[in-house]
Write a protein that holds these residues in place. Sequence first.
Motif, PDB file in Angstrom:
ATOM      1  N   ARG A   9      43.781  36.412  12.008  1.00 46.03           N
ATOM      2  CA  ARG A   9      44.410  35.113  11.741  1.00 46.03           C
ATOM      3  C   ARG A   9      45.814  35.065  12.333  1.00 46.03           C
ATOM      4  O   ARG A   9      46.223  34.041  12.888  1.00 46.03           O
ATOM      5  CB  ARG A   9      44.487  34.843  10.241  1.00 46.03           C
ATOM      6  CG  ARG A   9      43.158  34.630   9.580  1.00 46.03           C
ATOM      7  CD  ARG A   9      42.633  33.225   9.859  1.00 46.03           C
ATOM      8  NE  ARG A   9      41.392  32.987   9.180  1.00 46.03           N
ATOM      9  CZ  ARG A   9      41.235  32.132   8.194  1.00 46.03           C
ATOM     10  NH1 ARG A   9      42.250  31.418   7.773  1.00 46.03           N
ATOM     11  NH2 ARG A   9      40.065  31.974   7.631  1.00 46.03           N
ATOM     12  N   VAL A  47      47.906  28.812   8.783  1.00 46.58           N
ATOM     13  CA  VAL A  47      46.821  29.768   9.050  1.00 46.58           C
ATOM     14  C   VAL A  47      46.849  30.904   8.022  1.00 46.58           C
ATOM     15  O   VAL A  47      45.807  31.292   7.483  1.00 46.58           O
ATOM     16  CB  VAL A  47      46.915  30.307  10.499  1.00 46.58           C
ATOM     17  CG1 VAL A  47      45.978  31.473  10.723  1.00 46.58           C
ATOM     18  CG2 VAL A  47      46.624  29.192  11.490  1.00 46.58           C
ATOM     19  N   LEU A  51      43.957  31.583   4.791  1.00 45.05           N
ATOM     20  CA  LEU A  51      43.346  32.878   4.498  1.00 45.05           C
ATOM     21  C   LEU A  51      43.633  33.291   3.057  1.00 45.05           C
ATOM     22  O   LEU A  51      42.737  33.749   2.339  1.00 45.05           O
ATOM     23  CB  LEU A  51      43.866  33.952   5.463  1.00 45.05           C
ATOM     24  CG  LEU A  51      43.428  35.378   5.156  1.00 45.05           C
ATOM     25  CD1 LEU A  51      41.923  35.532   5.326  1.00 45.05           C
ATOM     26  CD2 LEU A  51      44.169  36.351   6.059  1.00 45.05           C
TER      27      LEU A  51
END
Length: 162
Positions: A9, A47, A51
């Motif tokens: 990520r 991002v 996650l």
Amino acid sequence: MKVTGAVLRLAAAEVLSLFINMTFAGSGSTFVRLICLVCTVLILAAVMADLSVRAAKTDAKGGGKIRYRALVCASAAVTAFPLLSWIILFISANSGAFDFYGAHKLLNAPFLHFYNLIEPSASASKLGTGELLAMLPPAFAPAAVLAAVYIAAFRNTEDERR
């Protein structure tokens, strides 16, 4: 939370940020650079937050507990690359043996314009100690977002179950 997922990520956020930075690289306007900086930092945060929320919801299902060990490992992993880059930059700036500033900016794409605001030159030899120290905190930004959002999302998920 899986370390490989966190690192992937981070890499995805770096690539997307690099694309955004290159798109606006031709602009000499400080305002445009500030807007670009805000956008790329928000991309990184979004991002990492995505996650974290997904991992927290998975971990909270069925009365699970915060997986501190996994969180610390993932946070360390996303800090390792930017921190190593900063260490190499520090050595580069103080030794003068090689120039790593340009590579450091590209390897830390979400903060490229932040670094350019501190020192627009492409040479590490122009960086002073204060400037180098100002460039250190962004190395911890991915881990800070990852950990803070994970803990908040986990607690929020626990509250929703009650």
